[in-house]
Write an enzyme that holds these catalytic residues in place. Structure first.
Site, PDB file in Angstrom:
ATOM      1  N   ASN A  37      31.922   1.933   8.487  1.00  0.00           N
ATOM      2  CA  ASN A  37      31.193   0.647   8.473  1.00  0.00           C
ATOM      3  C   ASN A  37      30.017   0.682   7.492  1.00  0.00           C
ATOM      4  O   ASN A  37      29.156  -0.182   7.513  1.00  0.00           O
ATOM      5  CB  ASN A  37      30.711   0.282   9.875  1.00  0.00           C
ATOM      6  N   ASP A  38      29.935   1.706   6.648  1.00  0.00           N
ATOM      7  CA  ASP A  38      28.939   1.880   5.588  1.00  0.00           C
ATOM      8  C   ASP A  38      27.579   2.369   6.102  1.00  0.00           C
ATOM      9  O   ASP A  38      26.627   2.478   5.324  1.00  0.00           O
ATOM     10  CB  ASP A  38      28.760   0.578   4.778  1.00  0.00           C
ATOM     11  N   HIS A 130       1.768   2.357  -8.358  1.00  0.00           N
ATOM     12  CA  HIS A 130       1.612   1.273  -9.345  1.00  0.00           C
ATOM     13  C   HIS A 130       0.197   0.695  -9.329  1.00  0.00           C
ATOM     14  O   HIS A 130      -0.375   0.416 -10.377  1.00  0.00           O
ATOM     15  CB  HIS A 130       2.653   0.189  -9.075  1.00  0.00           C
ATOM     16  N   ASP A 169      -2.190  -3.120 -19.914  1.00  0.00           N
ATOM     17  CA  ASP A 169      -2.865  -4.176 -19.145  1.00  0.00           C
ATOM     18  C   ASP A 169      -4.198  -3.681 -18.605  1.00  0.00           C
ATOM     19  O   ASP A 169      -4.481  -2.474 -18.585  1.00  0.00           O
ATOM     20  CB  ASP A 169      -1.964  -4.699 -18.010  1.00  0.00           C
ATOM     21  N   LYS A 192      -2.483  -8.546 -20.545  1.00  0.00           N
ATOM     22  CA  LYS A 192      -1.063  -8.799 -20.251  1.00  0.00           C
ATOM     23  C   LYS A 192      -0.886  -9.776 -19.085  1.00  0.00           C
ATOM     24  O   LYS A 192      -1.606  -9.701 -18.097  1.00  0.00           O
ATOM     25  CB  LYS A 192      -0.390  -7.470 -19.898  1.00  0.00           C
ATOM     26  N   ARG A 194       2.377 -11.139 -16.632  1.00  0.00           N
ATOM     27  CA  ARG A 194       3.805 -10.976 -16.350  1.00  0.00           C
ATOM     28  C   ARG A 194       4.327 -12.268 -15.739  1.00  0.00           C
ATOM     29  O   ARG A 194       3.784 -12.791 -14.774  1.00  0.00           O
ATOM     30  CB  ARG A 194       4.031  -9.807 -15.381  1.00  0.00           C
ATOM     31  N   ASP A 218       1.162   4.119 -19.673  1.00  0.00           N
ATOM     32  CA  ASP A 218       1.464   3.199 -18.571  1.00  0.00           C
ATOM     33  C   ASP A 218       1.911   4.025 -17.365  1.00  0.00           C
ATOM     34  O   ASP A 218       2.252   5.195 -17.499  1.00  0.00           O
ATOM     35  CB  ASP A 218       2.559   2.212 -18.995  1.00  0.00           C
TER      36      ASP A 218
END
Ligand code: R5P
Length: 309
Positions: A37-38, A130, A169, A192, A194, A218
């Site tokens: 069933n994954d 990030h 950025d 920058k 986005r 970056d």
């Protein structure tokens, strides 16, 4: 002292093996099963009882599969009476989902942090999130390393007499400034915006790049959209040469080949994500020694701040 037990998920076996070699500990076996069933099932095939368990899993493609695997491994370790469950996440991909900047969108960085804790994770070791505030999404201690030492060590071998560090950025300008300080270089940053995953605009560069040898820094290169946009501005402003450096070399959509085919002199990243492609312009620096050192210090209760020097 409790025994250390290191397990690796399936995302980056080479990095797990390298970390274990630096720690001089065996990598404990893990059995991963997929049912008809994954659904997945994980069995940690080594004793966890009262052990200091470290689970190494980078959240790289396929991210969702690797995330579930990590959650299942943490759950298995907790259920097996581990003394402490440490998730070592060299690349925490969901960190990019860190704010509500459109109506009715999810904030994956926070949700995944909660899921990890719910699964039994007591502590997280990660690299170059990030944005720094993602650290605060976790309700358990986080050791947040960066790769500036490794990247700076590489560029110290270059002629830096005319170099300048450029962040694409303003958000990453603080890290770029710290990197530039290590190398004794000036720093500049792009303004920058986005618009989507594949569309960015850098309207201007704040700082002097004309006639200079630029090192773009970056946190990650994904599609390369950001770097290509920055390269256009740098050419317009008369930069003499451009090298590109980042921590997480994800290189989606053939970004490595495209970037290598451009006029950049070199591309430098670390091995937080496994790399299938190679290129003469590419240098991959290992973060295994830093992660192993951090794991060792966490295990024996020593400060990890020395790793930031
Ligand atoms: C900011 O958005 C990040 O710091 C990176 O610039 C970005 O993740 C890179 O993605 P891409 O290479 O797809 O532009």
């Amino acid at each position: 002292m409790r025994e250390i037990a290191v397990f690796g998920g399936s995302s980056h076996p080479a990095l797990t093996a390298e970390i274990c070699a630096h720690l001089a500990v065996p990598q404990r076996p893990v059995l991963l099963k997929r049912f008809a069933n994954d659904c997945l099932e994980v069995q940690l095939q080594s004793n966890c009882r009262e052990r200091d368990v470290f689970i190494i899993q980078s959240l790289v493609r396929p991210v969702q599969e690797h995330l579930i695997e990590l959650l299942l491994m943490a759950d298995a370790a907790r259920g097996a009476s581990a003394a402490r469950v440490n998730a070592v996440i060299p690349h925490y991909a969901y960190a990019r989902s860190d704010k509500k900047d459109a109506p009715r969108i999810s904030i994956g960085g926070r949700l995944v942090a909660d899921l990890l804790v719910t699964a039994g994770v007591d502590r997280v070791l990660t690299l170059n999130l990030h944005s720094p505030q993602v650290h605060g999404f976790f309700s358990v201690p986080v050791d947040h390393l960066h790769a500036l030492r490794e990247l700076a060590g590489h560029f110290r071998q270059r002629d830096l007499s005319n170099a300048v560090v450029v962040s694409p950025d303003l958000g990453y300008a603080k890290s770029a400034a710290a990197f530039a300080r290590r190398l004794g270089l000036p720093v500049a940053a792009g303004a920058k915006e986005r618009f989507s995953d594949s569309e960015v605009r850098i309207a201007a560069i704040i700082g002097d790049v004309a006639g200079h040898d630029v090192i773009i820094l970056d946190d990650e290169i994904s599609r390369g959209t950001t770097v290509f946009e920055l390269l256009d501005r740098l050419r317009e402003q008369g930069a003499r040469s451009v090298a590109v450096a980042c921590t997480h070399g994800l290189f989606a959509d053939n970004a490595l080949d495209k970037l290598a085919a451009s006029d950049v002199t070199e591309i430098v990243c670390t091995n937080t994500a496994p790399l299938e492609a190679e290129h003469p312009k590419l240098t991959v620096l290992s973060v295994a020694p830093a992660l192993a050192e951090a794991i060792s210090r966490i295990h024996i209760g020593e400060s990890v701040s020395a790793l930031f020097d």
